[in-house]
Design an enzyme around this catalytic site. Structure first.
Site, PDB file in Angstrom:
ATOM      1  N   GLY A 692      22.662 -25.808 -40.353  1.00  0.00           N
ATOM      2  CA  GLY A 692      22.747 -26.035 -41.787  1.00  0.00           C
ATOM      3  C   GLY A 692      21.748 -25.201 -42.555  1.00  0.00           C
ATOM      4  N   GLY A 694      19.933 -24.855 -46.637  1.00  0.00           N
ATOM      5  CA  GLY A 694      19.731 -25.486 -47.932  1.00  0.00           C
ATOM      6  C   GLY A 694      18.968 -24.580 -48.868  1.00  0.00           C
ATOM      7  N   GLY A 697      15.426 -23.763 -47.117  1.00  0.00           N
ATOM      8  CA  GLY A 697      15.275 -23.372 -45.731  1.00  0.00           C
ATOM      9  C   GLY A 697      16.524 -23.624 -44.914  1.00  0.00           C
ATOM     10  N   ASP A 822      18.441 -36.279 -54.955  1.00  0.00           N
ATOM     11  CA  ASP A 822      19.434 -35.309 -54.457  1.00  0.00           C
ATOM     12  C   ASP A 822      20.393 -35.986 -53.487  1.00  0.00           C
ATOM     13  OD1 ASP A 822      20.663 -32.859 -54.315  1.00  0.00           O
ATOM     14  OD2 ASP A 822      19.335 -32.062 -52.764  1.00  0.00           O
TER      15      ASP A 822
END
Length: 995
Positions: A692, A694, A697, A822
């Site tokens: 993943g 973001g 990072g 978030d």
């Protein structure tokens, strides 16, 4: 009468000769050169009596260190190097106008260089190196037009280099190194067209190299190391200075590419460009067939396997090469087989701290002159070749921090000159080779952080010169041999994190040079030997996490140099000493030893121990103490079992499973992980381990080996992109938010890493519990756009409840409350049992309990488009209401599999209107069709009578079976939960409550 006449003539002749001799002596005594030298002697200090024959009764031309001209009256040379003279350089030397050579080197002269030396206009050589002279260089020395040699190396001179030195056109050697000269190199030095040697190293010079220096085609030696010089080297440098033999520019700030024209400087023997900012690839250097030393280390040079092939192929022409140093760059790829074709004279091969991969090429045993092999901090794999045992001149082998595997070859018996051997931080397995015990010169042995097993070979303890021994983080067994006492020079012994057993041998007390002793986290038992207290040089002692028993030796308090002591988690008992290191000892150094006690209340309170009791008091209150302890323990167990029962019951209701609420254990993990461990766990951040990305990072899957059998634990490692302006702030915000919160539906952060990577750059990462089922986003949005989410209705309900539980905990059970800021499907992760865990607290806020204070954060308010509350866009402060809004968006997405940015919501159709436009009998048109295809109607039975799936108008009593049952339940969820109201920030507060 005749005889008398002859006698008179003889006497007269003798008188004439005697008178003439007396006049000559008087003339010599009056010689200004002699007087100048006698004055020189009277001024300086001469502890070694080097000037003992300097006296008025003999000719000064016969004195030690003095050479005169042919007329034996004028001093031509004063040569007094290394004779222990001190004091200032006296002005009397100015009278030696015929002086051509002045050599006062390697003495202890102080003060300044007198400007009056310029009066000695015949000077051709001035050598004042290695004294204690201070102050500036006199600009008047620039008038010595005949000067050819000037050396003031290794003094304390300061100021700027005088531009007048550009007038010394006869100069061939100028050595101003190892002083404190500042400012720029004067361009006037470019006028010295006869200059062969220019050494300005180890000063504080700044600016760029003046272009005029490149006009001195006669230069053979140019050294500018250890200054503050900047700029780029000219592309034609090798053509402009064709006679260069030594080019030394290390430890400056030169940048750009290394000029390829250096290849034309075919006379170069020593080329040192290390510790600069050079970048790009290494140019072709094959024409330097006289090259002896090449040092390009500590730059930003890069390569690939193909470029490596070109570089090493070109260096095979350098048949005299003895030192090849390429450390601390960004060189990558495999080493080509042409490495084995390098010079047979090679003595030093250093490529540490790069990104080299693959196996070592064959043929390394060709280098029979090799003294040091430095390969550490790369990504080499495979086995260490047996041929290394044929390099019998090797003194240093550094291969630590790689990915070597297999057994360490048992080939060290021939390496009789080996001084240092470091093989740590690899994946070596098997036993420690006993042949290491034949390396009798060995001083340092590092085998830590491998998979070594078996016992520690006794042969190692026959190495009488061994000073440092690292064996930690392996699976070594058995006890520490009694032969350890023969290591008289041992200063460091670390055998922690193994499976050692038995007692601590008393012979350890014979290692009188020992400064660091660590045996932590083993199975060592018995008492601490009193002889440990005889280790007078000991500074650090760590015996924690063993099975040690008995009292703490009083002798430990008498070790004056002991600064660090850790005896925690043993079975030690009795009184804690009060002297020495124990005076400043903290609780964590003794915790886990329940039988220890403090000598008084002050000590006991400080160390969180009970006060030592007398035997009488113990018997008097023994029964009462036991009674209280039993009652207290019983009550405590009842409370614990009650909470366990309550939590399990609640979880069963929510999930219909028997899952435990307790987090998986993470024993054995370090408090902090190193960059090397993370790089090893992620296979050097391989693309296949990237799970993943973001805003701040990337997240990698990593496997950290914790078991003795090589088994690993899978982790999720979030690596911060510190090029982002607020990535570091996000890291600290996330650490702060997660430091004190614990909840089953929050992603567990195991440890962190704040370190330096292999390039010297800052590195920060968070190590988290790995969620095998990925993020909720991936389940709601499968890669195949034609497929549907396979989540059942029950799973979606459980996920929604889990997220709600996490938000409820953050908002109401944390002090101060925490706002996530978030919340979205990408930040909801699913474990093996599909339980949801909320993660990514990089934007989290602490809410102040004081209404007059704003929320605490160091990061500008951000969120994700479609999920962020509208009031945030109008400058509103972070609040729990904002999380509730995001939760409402998340809920609809869970059951509709529609993102808030979906195309269907364009042209004014948002999720609110989308939900309002649907009646109960139209629910199948808005929810994810995958719900009906993957949900069995029987799975709904636990929910039909629950408030979540019952209609407030009693529709639950008429719900039909099968698909109708599912639709009614979904419709009830939408109506009952009033999600649409959650999309209104003004009403969000009404819904933000624990109930």
């Amino acid at each position: 009468m005749k005889k008398l006449h002859h006698l008179s003539l003889f006497i007269l002749h003798f008188q004439i000769i005697l008178f003439s001799s007396m006049n000559t002596v008087e003339a010599l005594d009056a010689n200004p050169n002699k007087q100048a030298l006698l004055s020189f002697k009277s001024t300086v200090s001469d502890p070694q009596n080097a000037l003992s024959d300097w006296n008025s009764s003999s000719s000064h031309c016969t004195w030690f260190g003095v050479t005169c001209t042919s007329n034996r009256t004028s001093v031509q040379s004063l040569h007094l190097p290394g004779v222990g003279l001190s004091g200032i350089i006296p002005p009397h030397l100015f009278n030696l106008t015929s002086l051509q050579v002045l050599d006062l080197s390697n003495n202890s002269f102080q003060g300044q260089i007198p400007a009056g030396l310029s009066h000695c206009y015949n000077l051709r050589e001035i050598n004042l190196r290695r004294n204690q002279l201070v102050g500036p260089l006199p600009s008047q020395l620039g008038h010595l037009s005949r000067l050819k040699f000037m050396d003031v190396y290794a003094n304390n001179l300061s100021g700027a280099i005088p531009p007048t030195f550009g007038n010394l056109t006869s100069l061939t050697h100028l050595n101003l190194g190892r002083n404190n000269f500042r400012d720029e190199i004067p361009k006037e030095l470019g006028n010295l067209h006869n200059l062969v040697l220019l050494r300005l190293s180890e000063n504080q010079l700044s600016g760029q190299i003046p272009n005029s220096l490149y006009n001195i085609s006669s230069l053979s030696f140019l050294s500018l190391t250890q200054n503050h010089l900047v700029g780029k080297l000219p592309t034609d440098m090798g053509l402009a200075l064709p006679n260069l033999r030594q080019l030394l520019l290390a430890e400056n700030s030169f940048e750009g590419l290394i000029p390829s024209s250096l290849n034309n400087a075919s006379e170069i023997q020593f080329l040192d460009l290390s510790s600069n900012l050079f970048q790009g690839s290494i140019p072709f250097l094959g024409n330097m067939n006289k090259l002896i030393m090449l040092n390009l280390g500590v730059n930003n040079l890069s390569s690939t396997t193909e470029l490596n092939l070109q570089v090493f192929d070109s260096l095979t022409n350098c048949t005299l090469l003895e030192s090849l140093i390429l450390n601390s760059n960004k060189l990558a790829g495999n080493l080509p087989s042409s490495v084995a074709n390098l010079s047979a004279h090679l003595q030093h091969f250093c490529i540490e701290s790069n990104l080299f991969t693959g196996k070592l090429p064959r043929g390394i045993d060709k280098f029979q002159s090799l003294i040091s092999l430095t390969l550490q901090q790369n990504l080499f794999t495979g086995e260490l070749p047996n041929s290394i045992g044929r390099l019998n001149k090797l003194q240093r082998i550094f291969v630590h921090e790689n990915m070597f595997s297999g057994e360490i070859p048992n080939v060290f018996g021939n390496l009789t000159q080996l001084y240092m051997l470091t093989l740590g931080y690899n994946q070596f397995s098997g036993r420690i080779p006993v042949s290491i015990g034949e390396c009798q010169q060995l001083n340092t042995l590092g085998l830590s952080w491998n998979r070594l097993n078996g016992s520690i070979p006794i042969e190692i303890f026959s190495l009488s010169g061994l000073s440092k021994l690292w064996l930690e983080k392996n699976s070594l067994q058995g006890s520490l041999p009694i032969e350890v006492g023969s290591l008289k020079q041992l200063s460091l012994l670390n055998v922690s994190d193994n499976q050692l057993s038995g007692n601590i041998t008393e012979t350890i007390g014979n290692c009188l040079s020992l400064q660091t002793l660590s045996m932590a986290r083993n199975g060592i038992m018995g008492s601490i030997p009193d002889k440990v207290g005889k280790l007078v040089a000991l500074k650090s002692l760590d015996l924690s996490s063993n099975n040690l028993s008995g009292p703490i030796p009083e002798y430990l308090g008498s070790l004056k140099d002991l600064q660090s002591l850790n005896l925690s988690f043993n079975d030690l008992e009795g009184k804690v000493p009060r002297s020495g290191v124990f005076m400043n000892l903290s609780w964590d150094s003794l915790q886990g030893n329940d039988m220890l006690c403090g000598s008084d209340q002050e000590v006991a309170g400080k160390l969180r121990l009970h006060t030592c009791s007398t035997k009488k008091k113990q018997s008097k209150h023994f029964g009462l103490t036991i009674s209280i302890a039993v009652v207290g323990f019983t009550l405590l167990m009842c409370v614990i079992f009650y909470f366990i029962w309550a939590l399990v019951s609640r979880r069963r209701k929510k999930k219909g499973t028997k899952e435990s609420f307790f987090s998986r254990p993470f024993k054995g993990f370090p408090e902090k992980m190193s960059y090397f461990e993370i790089r090893l766990a992620t296979n050097s951040f391989a693309a296949e381990n990237l799970i993943g990305e973001g805003g701040f990072g990337s997240v990698y899957k990593g496997v950290l080996r914790t078991g003795e059998d090589g088994a690993g634990t899978t982790l999720a490692i979030k690596v911060l992109d510190l090029q982002q302006s607020k990535a570091s702030q996000s890291f600290y915000a996330e650490c702060e938010a997660l430091r004190n919160i614990r909840h089953r539906n929050l992603v567990k952060v195991i440890t962190s890493c704040s370190s330096i990577d292999h390039t010297g750059g800052e590195f920060k990462a968070l190590v988290m519990e790995f969620m095998s089922n990925g993020s909720l986003y991936n389940w709601l949005n499968p890669e195949d756009s034609q497929s549907r989410s396979s989540l059942t209705l029950i799973q979606r309900l459980n996920i929604a409840i889990d997220v709600a539980s996490a938000m409820d905990y953050l908002h109401h059970d944390c002090d101060p409350p925490i706002v996530h800021c978030d919340l979205k499907p990408g930040n909801v992760l699913l474990d093996d049992d599909m339980a949801a865990h909320v993660g990514d607290f990089g934007l989290a806020r602490f809410l102040s309990q004081n209404p007059s204070q704003s929320e605490s954060s160091t990061i500008g308010l951000k969120g994700s488009i479609g999920y962020i509350a509208p009031e945030y866009g109008l400058g509103g402060k972070a609040s729990t209401n904002g999380d509730v809004y995001s939760f409402g968006i998340l809920l609809l997405e869970i059951f509709t599999a529609r993102k808030p940015t979906d195309e269907i919501f364009q042209q004014g159709l948002n999720q609110k209107k989308y939900a309002l436009a649907v009646q109960a009998n139209q629910v199948s048109e808005i929810v994810d069709p995958g719900i009906f295809s993957h949900t069995n109607s029987s799975e709904l039975s636990p929910f039909i009578s629950s408030s979540a799936c019952s209609n407030h108008s009693s529709t639950s009593s008429t719900i039909s079976v099968g698909r109708n049952k599912n639709e009614e339940c979904l419709a009830a969820i939408i109506r009952k939960s009033e999600w649409v109201k959650r999309f209104q920030p003004s009403t969000a507060a009404k819904l933000d409550s624990p109930s």
